[in-house]
Design an enzyme around this catalytic site. Sequence first.
Site, PDB file in Angstrom:
ATOM      1  N   ARG A 111       0.826  -1.205   0.000  1.00 34.99           N
ATOM      2  CA  ARG A 111       0.000   0.000   0.000  1.00 34.99           C
ATOM      3  C   ARG A 111       0.864   1.260   0.000  1.00 34.99           C
ATOM      4  O   ARG A 111       1.914   1.291   0.647  1.00 34.99           O
ATOM      5  CB  ARG A 111      -0.863  -0.024   1.263  1.00 34.99           C
ATOM      6  CG  ARG A 111      -1.852   1.121   1.396  1.00 34.99           C
ATOM      7  CD  ARG A 111      -2.931   1.059   0.365  1.00 34.99           C
ATOM      8  NE  ARG A 111      -4.119   1.816   0.753  1.00 34.99           N
ATOM      9  CZ  ARG A 111      -5.129   2.034  -0.077  1.00 34.99           C
ATOM     10  NH1 ARG A 111      -5.111   1.552  -1.308  1.00 34.99           N
ATOM     11  NH2 ARG A 111      -6.191   2.709   0.328  1.00 34.99           N
ATOM     12  N   THR A 415      -8.896   0.635 -10.430  1.00 34.64           N
ATOM     13  CA  THR A 415      -8.059  -0.454  -9.915  1.00 34.64           C
ATOM     14  C   THR A 415      -8.154  -1.653 -10.851  1.00 34.64           C
ATOM     15  O   THR A 415      -8.999  -1.682 -11.741  1.00 34.64           O
ATOM     16  CB  THR A 415      -8.509  -0.854  -8.495  1.00 34.64           C
ATOM     17  OG1 THR A 415      -8.386   0.255  -7.673  1.00 34.64           O
ATOM     18  CG2 THR A 415      -7.762  -1.993  -7.902  1.00 34.64           C
ATOM     19  N   GLU A 435      -5.606   4.261  -7.516  1.00 30.01           N
ATOM     20  CA  GLU A 435      -6.835   4.841  -6.927  1.00 30.01           C
ATOM     21  C   GLU A 435      -7.779   5.334  -8.031  1.00 30.01           C
ATOM     22  O   GLU A 435      -8.335   4.537  -8.728  1.00 30.01           O
ATOM     23  CB  GLU A 435      -6.457   5.888  -5.887  1.00 30.01           C
ATOM     24  CG  GLU A 435      -7.504   6.812  -5.299  1.00 30.01           C
ATOM     25  CD  GLU A 435      -8.862   6.285  -4.928  1.00 30.01           C
ATOM     26  OE1 GLU A 435      -9.041   5.085  -4.666  1.00 30.01           O
ATOM     27  OE2 GLU A 435      -9.800   7.094  -4.899  1.00 30.01           O
ATOM     28  N   GLU A 454      -3.730   7.972  -3.911  1.00 27.34           N
ATOM     29  CA  GLU A 454      -4.267   7.032  -2.925  1.00 27.34           C
ATOM     30  C   GLU A 454      -4.557   7.666  -1.566  1.00 27.34           C
ATOM     31  O   GLU A 454      -5.395   7.176  -0.809  1.00 27.34           O
ATOM     32  CB  GLU A 454      -3.260   5.885  -2.721  1.00 27.34           C
ATOM     33  CG  GLU A 454      -3.903   4.574  -2.358  1.00 27.34           C
ATOM     34  CD  GLU A 454      -4.680   3.995  -3.529  1.00 27.34           C
ATOM     35  OE1 GLU A 454      -5.881   3.750  -3.353  1.00 27.34           O
ATOM     36  OE2 GLU A 454      -4.087   3.806  -4.603  1.00 27.34           O
ATOM     37  N   ASP A 457      -7.873   8.205   0.141  1.00 29.72           N
ATOM     38  CA  ASP A 457      -8.604   7.160   0.880  1.00 29.72           C
ATOM     39  C   ASP A 457      -8.593   7.420   2.385  1.00 29.72           C
ATOM     40  O   ASP A 457      -9.333   6.774   3.136  1.00 29.72           O
ATOM     41  CB  ASP A 457      -8.014   5.767   0.597  1.00 29.72           C
ATOM     42  CG  ASP A 457      -8.514   5.196  -0.732  1.00 29.72           C
ATOM     43  OD1 ASP A 457      -9.299   5.881  -1.423  1.00 29.72           O
ATOM     44  OD2 ASP A 457      -8.129   4.066  -1.082  1.00 29.72           O
ATOM     45  N   GLY A 499     -12.916  -1.632  -7.739  1.00 29.33           N
ATOM     46  CA  GLY A 499     -14.214  -1.039  -7.413  1.00 29.33           C
ATOM     47  C   GLY A 499     -14.259  -0.245  -6.121  1.00 29.33           C
ATOM     48  O   GLY A 499     -15.343  -0.074  -5.551  1.00 29.33           O
TER      49      GLY A 499
HETATM   50  N1  GLU Z   1      -8.373   3.100  -3.408  1.00 32.55           N
HETATM   51  C1  GLU Z   1      -9.225   1.972  -3.410  1.00 32.55           C
HETATM   52  C2  GLU Z   1      -8.856   1.004  -2.324  1.00 32.55           C
HETATM   53  O1  GLU Z   1      -7.744   0.971  -1.910  1.00 32.55           O
HETATM   54  C3  GLU Z   1      -9.169   1.257  -4.677  1.00 32.55           C
HETATM   55  C4  GLU Z   1      -9.646   2.118  -5.754  1.00 32.55           C
HETATM   56  C5  GLU Z   1     -10.392   1.390  -6.754  1.00 32.55           C
HETATM   57  O2  GLU Z   1     -10.752   0.255  -6.635  1.00 32.55           O
HETATM   58  O3  GLU Z   1     -10.627   2.020  -7.745  1.00 32.55           O
HETATM   59  O4  GLU Z   1      -9.646   0.242  -1.901  1.00 32.55           O
END
Ligand code: GLU
Length: 607
Positions: A111, A415, A435, A454, A457, A499
């Site tokens: 991450r 993603t 992201e 990211e 989030d 997603g």
């Molecule tokens: N930032 C999201 C996550 O870490 C993922 C972004 C996405 O799925 O588009 O869960």
Amino acid sequence: MRLGASVLCLSLAASAVVAVGSSTTAYAAADPGPPKTATARGFGGAVTSVDPYATRIGLRVLKHGGNATDAAVATAAALGVTEPFSAGIGGGGYFVHYSAKTGKVQTIDGRETAPAAMQHDAFIDPDTGKPYNFSPELVTSGVSVGVPGTLATWQRALDRWGTSSLEASLAPGAALARHGFKVDQTFHDQVQQNKVRFNAFTSTRKLYWRGGHAPRVGSTFRNPDLADTYQLLARRGPRPFYDGRLSDEIVDAVQHPPTTAGTDLPVPPGSMVAKDLKRYLPRDRAATHTRYRGLDVYGMAPSSSGGSTVGEALNILEGYDLSSMSRVQALHHYLEASALAFADRGAYVGDPSQVDVPLQDLLSDTYAAERACLIRPHHTLTKPVDAGDVSSYDGVCGQGTSRPTTTNDTENTQTTNLTVADKWGNVVDYTLTIEQTGGSGIVVPGRGFLLNNELTDFTAEYAADDPNRIEPLKRPRSSMSPTIVLQHGKPYLAVGSPGGSTIITTVLQILMNRLDLGLSLPAAIAAPRVSQRNAATDDAEPRFTRKYGDALDALGHDVKTYADPFTGTHEIGAATAIEFRRNGSVVVAAEPKRRGGGSAMVVHPTR
Ligand code: GLU
């Protein structure tokens, strides 16, 4: 045995009719692109991803003697070329691995991480004292860029489980970037959707808005800068990226985003410095574990909320015989379990390096039994529901206490996920991201890859009791849920999806469809989706709303057709999965339609 880079590299390049660094364009001119099939069945290993070029590259690695990790890294590197708006070395992700040798599922947390100088009020506009608008200000900024973890994850995965080198794993992606691939509708649309953001940066405009328009469908897209970057990293390893010339360039792009003259976007700069990249480490984490219907379900532990939330919801659902219920009742229970698990996710889950996450309680059957007490078959819980109290529970209905939870949800919905199995029985499920579609919008000048956004989030406004509050050196909470299911210690299913926060419900719904409702794996993926994330409404795809909306609304739900706030699409998720059959064959599945359909391939279609 570690496969020599030159052996693997040469054979892969030969079969792709390209040579890395060659100036020939024969590949691009002659190759109409690999065929795209959403489902494959067979033996000897398999790859599934959203993209046929990436899947084919992974399959070639398997065919040339690479294992699941080798193929997963090569596939991911190729996705960084053909799916650059969803994933790449400018982002992060979570790698879940089953070893046939040890029988263990283990994971890597790659991450992105906040810079050391990130302040609690980093998302507050100093001019107004209020949070920046989420879009476009915050998502299109240096301040939202986390220290990327993807490249370090690839190296760590190869070191732990691979047989090939980073050099060999990057070579096919480098060739693809140099010689090009056919632009499909999704690629075109993603650039078009980002027109304003991509034109706000000189480097991004140069790469993706050449000639004043988005790359045309059917044209060949080349990214020689990325090819050069991959070749540099192939030669020198991750070092230049984390502690060298490239890291200085990343820092410069974050601190001084290369904005075009005249852009209206404010583009707040970030505080990342070279030392933040130098100190970055992917984390080995124990997988989360849940028993469900006699199977062992392994997922991603915090900093992702995927494993704990999917696991808690499964534990709640295990108290019900979904298979004997009407479809509407089964869906009602799935939605209520999701809401309860999301409430706990909001209250308890954050980066474990800075938050004491009560993982054992969240995944305890007793705790789940107490949460299940709240579900009524003919009545829908008013959302948002409170979180449970993990400090006091005994599984007895009427005894539990609760506490308020946060329900903020600013995760975007892009993603990408890939699933790989090899002939030895090793399995990888890997979700990776930058992201938002197009990440921060900032291409590192001359390097050909986008930086993530990211850090959006994190919860934007600081609250001391929020486990996902902004802190320096912290990883924002993720929803990525790469999952491997074992039966009697052997792989049964591997699945994951993009997603944003809907990843959790997509994985959960696919598991329910397959394990409880008797759908085949391809049908479980194709089925229309609904997502309840402790919100007043259930987000549904149009087909779902049409089929089940009225019946669920009659129970008190509020099923609403979902529209992605950024892209307007009504789709939820874009999963990939592999199922392992008793006769040694595999069923390999990608999306038949969502995101333009994915690509599933097997090494041997017949035994
Ligand atoms: N930032 C999201 C996550 O870490 C993922 C972004 C996405 O799925 O588009 O869960």
